[in-house]
Design a protein around this motif. Structure first.
Motif, PDB file in Angstrom:
ATOM      1  N   ILE A 154    -116.430  51.848 -26.812  1.00 19.25           N
ATOM      2  CA  ILE A 154    -116.219  51.550 -28.229  1.00 19.25           C
ATOM      3  C   ILE A 154    -114.709  51.473 -28.441  1.00 19.25           C
ATOM      4  O   ILE A 154    -113.978  52.390 -28.078  1.00 19.25           O
ATOM      5  CB  ILE A 154    -116.843  52.646 -29.105  1.00 19.25           C
ATOM      6  N   ARG A 155    -114.272  50.402 -29.036  1.00 18.09           N
ATOM      7  CA  ARG A 155    -112.829  50.223 -29.244  1.00 18.09           C
ATOM      8  C   ARG A 155    -112.481  50.487 -30.705  1.00 18.09           C
ATOM      9  O   ARG A 155    -113.147  49.985 -31.590  1.00 18.09           O
ATOM     10  CB  ARG A 155    -112.428  48.814 -28.854  1.00 18.09           C
ATOM     11  N   PRO A 156    -111.425  51.243 -30.923  1.00 15.27           N
ATOM     12  CA  PRO A 156    -111.032  51.513 -32.307  1.00 15.27           C
ATOM     13  C   PRO A 156    -110.451  50.259 -32.959  1.00 15.27           C
ATOM     14  O   PRO A 156    -109.908  49.383 -32.285  1.00 15.27           O
ATOM     15  CB  PRO A 156    -109.973  52.605 -32.182  1.00 15.27           C
ATOM     16  N   ASN A 157    -110.574  50.200 -34.257  1.00 20.42           N
ATOM     17  CA  ASN A 157    -110.010  49.091 -35.008  1.00 20.42           C
ATOM     18  C   ASN A 157    -108.522  49.368 -35.223  1.00 20.42           C
ATOM     19  O   ASN A 157    -108.160  50.325 -35.899  1.00 20.42           O
ATOM     20  CB  ASN A 157    -110.736  48.979 -36.350  1.00 20.42           C
ATOM     21  N   PRO A 158    -107.636  48.535 -34.667  1.00 17.10           N
ATOM     22  CA  PRO A 158    -106.199  48.808 -34.802  1.00 17.10           C
ATOM     23  C   PRO A 158    -105.725  48.793 -36.246  1.00 17.10           C
ATOM     24  O   PRO A 158    -104.753  49.448 -36.580  1.00 17.10           O
ATOM     25  CB  PRO A 158    -105.519  47.703 -33.998  1.00 17.10           C
ATOM     26  N   ALA A 159    -106.405  48.063 -37.105  1.00 19.75           N
ATOM     27  CA  ALA A 159    -106.000  48.026 -38.506  1.00 19.75           C
ATOM     28  C   ALA A 159    -106.160  49.390 -39.166  1.00 19.75           C
ATOM     29  O   ALA A 159    -105.487  49.695 -40.140  1.00 19.75           O
ATOM     30  CB  ALA A 159    -106.823  46.981 -39.257  1.00 19.75           C
ATOM     31  N   VAL A 160    -107.026  50.229 -38.632  1.00 21.88           N
ATOM     32  CA  VAL A 160    -107.230  51.565 -39.179  1.00 21.88           C
ATOM     33  C   VAL A 160    -106.238  52.551 -38.565  1.00 21.88           C
ATOM     34  O   VAL A 160    -105.848  53.530 -39.198  1.00 21.88           O
ATOM     35  CB  VAL A 160    -108.689  52.021 -38.923  1.00 21.88           C
ATOM     36  N   LEU A 161    -105.804  52.291 -37.356  1.00 15.70           N
ATOM     37  CA  LEU A 161    -104.937  53.238 -36.655  1.00 15.70           C
ATOM     38  C   LEU A 161    -103.555  53.351 -37.298  1.00 15.70           C
ATOM     39  O   LEU A 161    -102.968  54.436 -37.301  1.00 15.70           O
ATOM     40  CB  LEU A 161    -104.813  52.849 -35.188  1.00 15.70           C
ATOM     41  N   VAL A 162    -103.025  52.271 -37.833  1.00 13.79           N
ATOM     42  CA  VAL A 162    -101.681  52.320 -38.421  1.00 13.79           C
ATOM     43  C   VAL A 162    -101.644  53.231 -39.654  1.00 13.79           C
ATOM     44  O   VAL A 162    -100.795  54.122 -39.735  1.00 13.79           O
ATOM     45  CB  VAL A 162    -101.158  50.901 -38.721  1.00 13.79           C
ATOM     46  N   PRO A 163    -102.556  53.061 -40.641  1.00 14.73           N
ATOM     47  CA  PRO A 163    -102.518  53.994 -41.782  1.00 14.73           C
ATOM     48  C   PRO A 163    -102.807  55.441 -41.395  1.00 14.73           C
ATOM     49  O   PRO A 163    -102.217  56.363 -41.961  1.00 14.73           O
ATOM     50  CB  PRO A 163    -103.607  53.473 -42.730  1.00 14.73           C
ATOM     51  N   VAL A 164    -103.683  55.647 -40.423  1.00 11.84           N
ATOM     52  CA  VAL A 164    -103.978  57.012 -39.980  1.00 11.84           C
ATOM     53  C   VAL A 164    -102.734  57.622 -39.327  1.00 11.84           C
ATOM     54  O   VAL A 164    -102.366  58.770 -39.605  1.00 11.84           O
ATOM     55  CB  VAL A 164    -105.192  57.027 -39.027  1.00 11.84           C
ATOM     56  N   ALA A 165    -102.068  56.852 -38.479  1.00 11.19           N
ATOM     57  CA  ALA A 165    -100.836  57.338 -37.842  1.00 11.19           C
ATOM     58  C   ALA A 165     -99.762  57.605 -38.896  1.00 11.19           C
ATOM     59  O   ALA A 165     -99.014  58.587 -38.798  1.00 11.19           O
ATOM     60  CB  ALA A 165    -100.346  56.324 -36.811  1.00 11.19           C
ATOM     61  N   HIS A 166     -99.684  56.744 -39.907  1.00 13.31           N
ATOM     62  CA  HIS A 166     -98.715  56.937 -40.989  1.00 13.31           C
ATOM     63  C   HIS A 166     -98.999  58.248 -41.728  1.00 13.31           C
ATOM     64  O   HIS A 166     -98.069  59.011 -42.024  1.00 13.31           O
ATOM     65  CB  HIS A 166     -98.791  55.744 -41.952  1.00 13.31           C
ATOM     66  N   GLY A 167    -100.260  58.520 -41.999  1.00 16.35           N
ATOM     67  CA  GLY A 167    -100.624  59.758 -42.684  1.00 16.35           C
ATOM     68  C   GLY A 167    -100.294  60.994 -41.876  1.00 16.35           C
ATOM     69  O   GLY A 167     -99.739  61.966 -42.393  1.00 16.35           O
ATOM     70  N   PHE A 168    -100.633  60.977 -40.576  1.00 15.38           N
ATOM     71  CA  PHE A 168    -100.326  62.134 -39.734  1.00 15.38           C
ATOM     72  C   PHE A 168     -98.818  62.316 -39.555  1.00 15.38           C
ATOM     73  O   PHE A 168     -98.322  63.441 -39.537  1.00 15.38           O
ATOM     74  CB  PHE A 168    -101.015  62.019 -38.377  1.00 15.38           C
ATOM     75  N   ALA A 169     -98.092  61.208 -39.437  1.00 19.14           N
ATOM     76  CA  ALA A 169     -96.633  61.305 -39.326  1.00 19.14           C
ATOM     77  C   ALA A 169     -96.040  61.857 -40.622  1.00 19.14           C
ATOM     78  O   ALA A 169     -95.068  62.623 -40.585  1.00 19.14           O
ATOM     79  CB  ALA A 169     -96.038  59.939 -38.988  1.00 19.14           C
ATOM     80  N   ALA A 170     -96.618  61.491 -41.762  1.00 19.57           N
ATOM     81  CA  ALA A 170     -96.127  62.016 -43.042  1.00 19.57           C
ATOM     82  C   ALA A 170     -96.361  63.522 -43.141  1.00 19.57           C
ATOM     83  O   ALA A 170     -95.495  64.262 -43.623  1.00 19.57           O
ATOM     84  CB  ALA A 170     -96.815  61.295 -44.199  1.00 19.57           C
ATOM     85  N   ILE A 171     -97.507  63.974 -42.669  1.00 20.14           N
ATOM     86  CA  ILE A 171     -97.785  65.415 -42.670  1.00 20.14           C
ATOM     87  C   ILE A 171     -96.778  66.140 -41.772  1.00 20.14           C
ATOM     88  O   ILE A 171     -96.215  67.168 -42.146  1.00 20.14           O
ATOM     89  CB  ILE A 171     -99.229  65.694 -42.215  1.00 20.14           C
ATOM     90  N   GLY A 172     -96.546  65.583 -40.588  1.00 23.12           N
ATOM     91  CA  GLY A 172     -95.557  66.175 -39.680  1.00 23.12           C
ATOM     92  C   GLY A 172     -94.160  66.180 -40.275  1.00 23.12           C
ATOM     93  O   GLY A 172     -93.417  67.162 -40.147  1.00 23.12           O
ATOM     94  N   THR A 173     -93.794  65.095 -40.934  1.00 22.37           N
ATOM     95  CA  THR A 173     -92.473  65.011 -41.568  1.00 22.37           C
ATOM     96  C   THR A 173     -92.329  66.083 -42.632  1.00 22.37           C
ATOM     97  O   THR A 173     -91.298  66.771 -42.701  1.00 22.37           O
ATOM     98  CB  THR A 173     -92.271  63.618 -42.194  1.00 22.37           C
ATOM     99  N   PHE A 174     -93.349  66.226 -43.463  1.00 27.94           N
ATOM    100  CA  PHE A 174     -93.276  67.226 -44.531  1.00 27.94           C
ATOM    101  C   PHE A 174     -93.137  68.631 -43.960  1.00 27.94           C
ATOM    102  O   PHE A 174     -92.294  69.417 -44.414  1.00 27.94           O
ATOM    103  CB  PHE A 174     -94.507  67.128 -45.432  1.00 27.94           C
ATOM    104  N   LEU A 175     -93.940  68.956 -42.958  1.00 28.63           N
ATOM    105  CA  LEU A 175     -93.872  70.291 -42.362  1.00 28.63           C
ATOM    106  C   LEU A 175     -92.509  70.553 -41.725  1.00 28.63           C
ATOM    107  O   LEU A 175     -91.919  71.621 -41.907  1.00 28.63           O
ATOM    108  CB  LEU A 175     -94.991  70.472 -41.343  1.00 28.63           C
ATOM    109  N   LEU A 176     -92.014  69.567 -40.982  1.00 26.11           N
ATOM    110  CA  LEU A 176     -90.699  69.741 -40.347  1.00 26.11           C
ATOM    111  C   LEU A 176     -89.588  69.855 -41.389  1.00 26.11           C
ATOM    112  O   LEU A 176     -88.657  70.642 -41.218  1.00 26.11           O
ATOM    113  CB  LEU A 176     -90.427  68.564 -39.401  1.00 26.11           C
ATOM    114  N   ALA A 177     -89.673  69.067 -42.451  1.00 26.91           N
ATOM    115  CA  ALA A 177     -88.633  69.104 -43.480  1.00 26.91           C
ATOM    116  C   ALA A 177     -88.612  70.468 -44.196  1.00 26.91           C
ATOM    117  O   ALA A 177     -87.533  71.016 -44.431  1.00 26.91           O
ATOM    118  CB  ALA A 177     -88.848  67.978 -44.491  1.00 26.91           C
TER     119      ALA A 177
END
Length: 183
Positions: A154-177
């Protein structure tokens, strides 16, 4: 940790810029303006401006070391996260029916799942009504097991991966900040 925050923030901003560019290039702004109840452009651009403004203030904090700048950047990041959550909430296609569309109501005489045709609604026929749908699904799966999928993973839909990665990166950014501003 301050520079890790900067790198994480840059990754988050890059993913966000990619999504904003793709949305604008595909006519998302025009589509949302003509659609009733569409996503307000102020929300999308407010989210982006708060994130970029916070990034600029964070860069000024790194250059000067003035701690109030770090907290100002965290404050703008909180605004950006809040607007981002609003954007995701408005963009998520739930419920699955279209706005204004009515779902058909069950007939009042129709038996509920797990209820026998002649049985009164208050009576129980040995099975609790809360579990009747689950029991029916299990029985159906046991009778007709799922056929194996076709060849290949089963292959993931790349169109979904970008917003998900953006959300997780935002969480990481907030915690680090926040952790960097506390130190």
């Amino acid at each position: 940790m301050r520079f890790a925050t900067l790198i994480c923030w840059l990754v988050t901003a890059s993913l966000g810029a990619f999504m904003l560019h793709a949305w604008l290039a595909r006519g998302g702004l025009d589509r949302e303006r003509v659609k009733p109840g569409g996503l307000p452009p102020q929300l999308v651009f407010g989210h982006a401006c708060a994130a970029v403004g916070g990034l600029l203030i964070w860069s000024a904090f790194l250059a000067s070391g003035v701690r109030p700048l770090a907290w100002a950047a965290v404050g703008l990041l909180m605004v950006a996260v809040g607007l981002g959550l609003c954007t995701v909430t408005l963009w998520t296609p739930y419920p699955a029916h279209k706005p204004g569309e009515r779902r058909p109501a069950a007939a009042p005489d129709a038996p509920k799942p797990g209820q026998q045709p002649g049985e009164q609604p208050g009576e129980q026929s040995g099975m609790q009504p809360e579990f009747s749908v689950t029991d029916e699904m299990i029985a159906q799966l046991m009778a007709n097991p799922a056929l194996p999928r076709g060849p290949g993973p089963i292959r993931p839909n790349p169109a979904v991966l970008v917003p998900v990665a953006h959300g997780f990166a935002a969480i990481g950014t907030f915690l680090l900040a926040v952790m960097s501003a506390i130190r």
